[in-house]
Design a protein around this motif. Structure first.
Motif, PDB file in Angstrom:
ATOM      1  N   LYS A  18      82.078  10.597  33.233  1.00 19.01           N
ATOM      2  CA  LYS A  18      81.287  11.398  34.088  1.00 19.01           C
ATOM      3  C   LYS A  18      82.865  11.136  34.559  1.00 19.01           C
ATOM      4  O   LYS A  18      82.644  10.408  35.827  1.00 19.01           O
ATOM      5  CB  LYS A  18      80.625  10.554  34.731  1.00 19.01           C
ATOM      6  CG  LYS A  18      78.874  10.424  34.772  1.00 19.01           C
ATOM      7  CD  LYS A  18      77.677  10.540  34.985  1.00 19.01           C
ATOM      8  CE  LYS A  18      76.660  11.147  34.488  1.00 19.01           C
ATOM      9  NZ  LYS A  18      76.359   9.425  33.227  1.00 19.01           N
TER      10      LYS A  18
ATOM     11  N   ASN B  70      81.728  21.986  34.046  1.00 20.54           N
ATOM     12  CA  ASN B  70      80.558  21.458  34.168  1.00 20.54           C
ATOM     13  C   ASN B  70      80.733  19.977  33.645  1.00 20.54           C
ATOM     14  O   ASN B  70      80.946  19.587  32.355  1.00 20.54           O
ATOM     15  CB  ASN B  70      79.232  21.764  34.179  1.00 20.54           C
ATOM     16  CG  ASN B  70      78.329  20.011  34.889  1.00 20.54           C
ATOM     17  OD1 ASN B  70      78.095  19.496  34.775  1.00 20.54           O
ATOM     18  ND2 ASN B  70      76.783  21.297  34.633  1.00 20.54           N
TER      19      ASN B  70
ATOM     20  N   SER C 141      78.185  17.710  32.178  1.00 20.26           N
ATOM     21  CA  SER C 141      77.675  17.665  31.308  1.00 20.26           C
ATOM     22  C   SER C 141      78.191  17.105  29.954  1.00 20.26           C
ATOM     23  O   SER C 141      78.418  17.401  28.312  1.00 20.26           O
ATOM     24  CB  SER C 141      77.057  19.604  31.256  1.00 20.26           C
ATOM     25  OG  SER C 141      78.499  19.681  30.797  1.00 20.26           O
TER      26      SER C 141
ATOM     27  N   GLN D 109      79.670  15.301  26.256  1.00 22.01           N
ATOM     28  CA  GLN D 109      78.735  14.436  26.156  1.00 22.01           C
ATOM     29  C   GLN D 109      80.138  13.440  24.973  1.00 22.01           C
ATOM     30  O   GLN D 109      81.394  14.270  24.628  1.00 22.01           O
ATOM     31  CB  GLN D 109      78.415  15.195  25.138  1.00 22.01           C
ATOM     32  CG  GLN D 109      77.306  16.725  25.346  1.00 22.01           C
ATOM     33  CD  GLN D 109      76.283  16.112  25.861  1.00 22.01           C
ATOM     34  OE1 GLN D 109      75.509  15.259  25.053  1.00 22.01           O
ATOM     35  NE2 GLN D 109      75.640  17.191  26.740  1.00 22.01           N
TER      36      GLN D 109
ATOM     37  N   LYS E 294      77.335  30.102  33.017  1.00 18.74           N
ATOM     38  CA  LYS E 294      76.250  29.282  31.976  1.00 18.74           C
ATOM     39  C   LYS E 294      76.696  29.545  30.432  1.00 18.74           C
ATOM     40  O   LYS E 294      75.734  28.732  30.083  1.00 18.74           O
ATOM     41  CB  LYS E 294      74.875  29.632  32.385  1.00 18.74           C
ATOM     42  CG  LYS E 294      74.144  29.636  33.498  1.00 18.74           C
ATOM     43  CD  LYS E 294      73.650  28.310  34.030  1.00 18.74           C
ATOM     44  CE  LYS E 294      72.790  27.666  33.249  1.00 18.74           C
ATOM     45  NZ  LYS E 294      73.228  26.376  33.913  1.00 18.74           N
TER      46      LYS E 294
ATOM     47  N   ASP F 265      78.520  26.215  31.181  1.00 19.94           N
ATOM     48  CA  ASP F 265      78.285  24.273  31.481  1.00 19.94           C
ATOM     49  C   ASP F 265      77.287  23.215  31.150  1.00 19.94           C
ATOM     50  O   ASP F 265      76.826  22.666  31.246  1.00 19.94           O
ATOM     51  CB  ASP F 265      78.230  24.938  32.955  1.00 19.94           C
ATOM     52  CG  ASP F 265      76.768  25.512  33.313  1.00 19.94           C
ATOM     53  OD1 ASP F 265      76.105  24.903  34.784  1.00 19.94           O
ATOM     54  OD2 ASP F 265      75.849  25.704  32.820  1.00 19.94           O
ATOM     55  N   PHE F 266      77.297  23.957  29.967  1.00 21.26           N
ATOM     56  CA  PHE F 266      75.666  23.081  29.291  1.00 21.26           C
ATOM     57  C   PHE F 266      75.972  21.875  28.767  1.00 21.26           C
ATOM     58  O   PHE F 266      75.288  20.520  28.351  1.00 21.26           O
ATOM     59  CB  PHE F 266      74.535  23.849  28.186  1.00 21.26           C
ATOM     60  CG  PHE F 266      75.604  24.862  27.290  1.00 21.26           C
ATOM     61  CD1 PHE F 266      75.432  24.204  26.127  1.00 21.26           C
ATOM     62  CD2 PHE F 266      76.211  25.918  27.788  1.00 21.26           C
ATOM     63  CE1 PHE F 266      76.131  24.948  24.681  1.00 21.26           C
ATOM     64  CE2 PHE F 266      76.657  26.741  26.613  1.00 21.26           C
ATOM     65  CZ  PHE F 266      77.038  26.587  25.520  1.00 21.26           C
ATOM     66  N   ALA F 267      77.227  21.919  28.248  1.00 26.01           N
ATOM     67  CA  ALA F 267      78.028  21.089  26.690  1.00 26.01           C
ATOM     68  C   ALA F 267      79.322  20.742  27.244  1.00 26.01           C
ATOM     69  O   ALA F 267      80.065  22.364  26.299  1.00 26.01           O
ATOM     70  CB  ALA F 267      77.034  21.033  25.897  1.00 26.01           C
TER      71      ALA F 267
ATOM     72  N   GLU G 169      67.248  22.086  21.807  1.00 26.64           N
ATOM     73  CA  GLU G 169      66.958  21.079  23.103  1.00 26.64           C
ATOM     74  C   GLU G 169      65.339  22.297  23.551  1.00 26.64           C
ATOM     75  O   GLU G 169      65.228  22.839  23.551  1.00 26.64           O
ATOM     76  CB  GLU G 169      67.486  20.979  24.163  1.00 26.64           C
ATOM     77  CG  GLU G 169      67.060  20.470  25.383  1.00 26.64           C
ATOM     78  CD  GLU G 169      67.625  20.560  26.885  1.00 26.64           C
ATOM     79  OE1 GLU G 169      66.948  19.741  27.714  1.00 26.64           O
ATOM     80  OE2 GLU G 169      68.424  20.469  27.286  1.00 26.64           O
TER      81      GLU G 169
END
Length: 324
Positions: A80, A119, A122, A124, A192, A195-197, A322
């Protein structure tokens, strides 16, 4: 050094990777930080102290507790980060992508390095990445390298900026291109669609490991430069190949720009931007320019993406749908 964050017995550990074995730092020496954030906050001194411990393990590894890397789960080296800036530093990618849209090369590219915020929560690591169905509409990989900041600074000069870098790792900035292209018509930048991964890893490589790959900096630029081959395979088939030395703007110059009137902190993450040929958006556009009937390729659920960079290892992710 190769520094990892991993799960051992369901607990998160800071570890050193040596010869495919992970040596959890807290289990071997309680005097050392137990997390990457504690280590980064110690700055250069902390890394120098850890290097001494690393060399002790290397010379007498059987006396220390270790786990085969294949028997553990690697997490993102910086799970993070405080923030995540991603730059746009490879000329080939920018120039080709604009040509694919029938646009001339933008002159401002040569005036200053540019970046956007993504992000930071997000992030990984290696392994499966779950993505929503709409983001699979023209889902893309991006072959990049990232750095992490190890020292607080503001208004940092490029000539001093490499001292603020703790190390390097591979970055895959996953992009939902359909969503990205739709929202960028509003001239506000990616949101968008990005920012998801974003995946980083498999470990953080400290700067001294890259010294054998250091090459002269290009004329007119400031900062360290390294010759590291970069490639991407999708389901075992190579689709992308580039080199870190082709970065137009150095990380030192990007740090100077990012820190102008803003404070950088230990744990801040900065990406290089996509290397030339380093995403399907560019590759598809180039193929269409040569042949309008050329098929396009995007990531599909179940695809295995392997990003490999000299000295930085291989970051492997599988993208999966997902459920809503």
């Amino acid at each position: 050094m190769k520094i990892a964050t991993c799960l051992i017995d369901k607990e998160e550990h800071l570890a050193i990777l040596i010869d495919q074995y992970l040596f959890p730092i807290p289990k071997n020496n309680s005097d050392f930080p137990s997390s990457i954030y504690e280590l980064l906050n110690l700055g250069k001194e902390g890394f120098e102290k850890l290097k001494v411990f690393h060399d002790q393990i290397s010379s007498n590894s059987e006396t220390f507790q270790s786990f085969p890397v294949d028997d553990t789960k690697l997490l993102a080296p910086i799970p993070k980060p405080n923030s995540f800036r991603d730059a746009y530093a490879f000329r080939q990618h920018v120039e080709t992508s604009r040509a694919n849209r029938q646009l001339p090369m933008i002159p401002e590219f040569d005036e200053f390095p540019v970046f956007y915020f993504s992000n930071h929560l997000s992030i990984q690591g290696p392994g499966p990445v779950y993505i929503m169905p709409k983001q699979f509409e023209q889902l893309d990989f991006e072959l990049e390298i990232a750095i992490v900041i190890q020292k607080q600074g503001r208004n940092i000069q490029a000539k001093d900026a490499d001292e603020y870098i703790a190390g390097f790792m591979i970055l895959n900035d996953f992009s939902a291109r359909k969503m990205q292209m739709d929202e960028m018509k509003l001239n506000l930048g990616p949101a968008k669609g990005k920012d998801f991964a974003s995946a980083i890893g498999p470990y953080l490589v400290s700067k001294e490991e890259l010294l054998p790959y250091k090459v002269p900096t290009k004329a007119g630029h400031v900062g360290d430069c390294y010759q590291l081959e970069m490639s991407c395979r999708v389901n075992g088939i190579q689709v992308s190949k580039g080199n870190f030395e082709d970065m137009h703007w150095t990380f030192a110059e990007i740090i100077e720009r990012a820190s102008y009137g803003a404070t950088l902190y230990p744990g801040d993450l900065i990406g290089s931007g996509t290397v030339g040929t380093g995403c399907f958006l560019e590759l598809n556009g180039t193929a269409k320019r040569a042949n309008p009937d050329a098929p396009t390729q995007w990531l599909q659920s179940g695809d295995l993406i392997e990003l490999e960079v000299t000295a930085l290892g291989t970051l492997i992710n599988q993208v999966l749908v997902e459920t809503e």
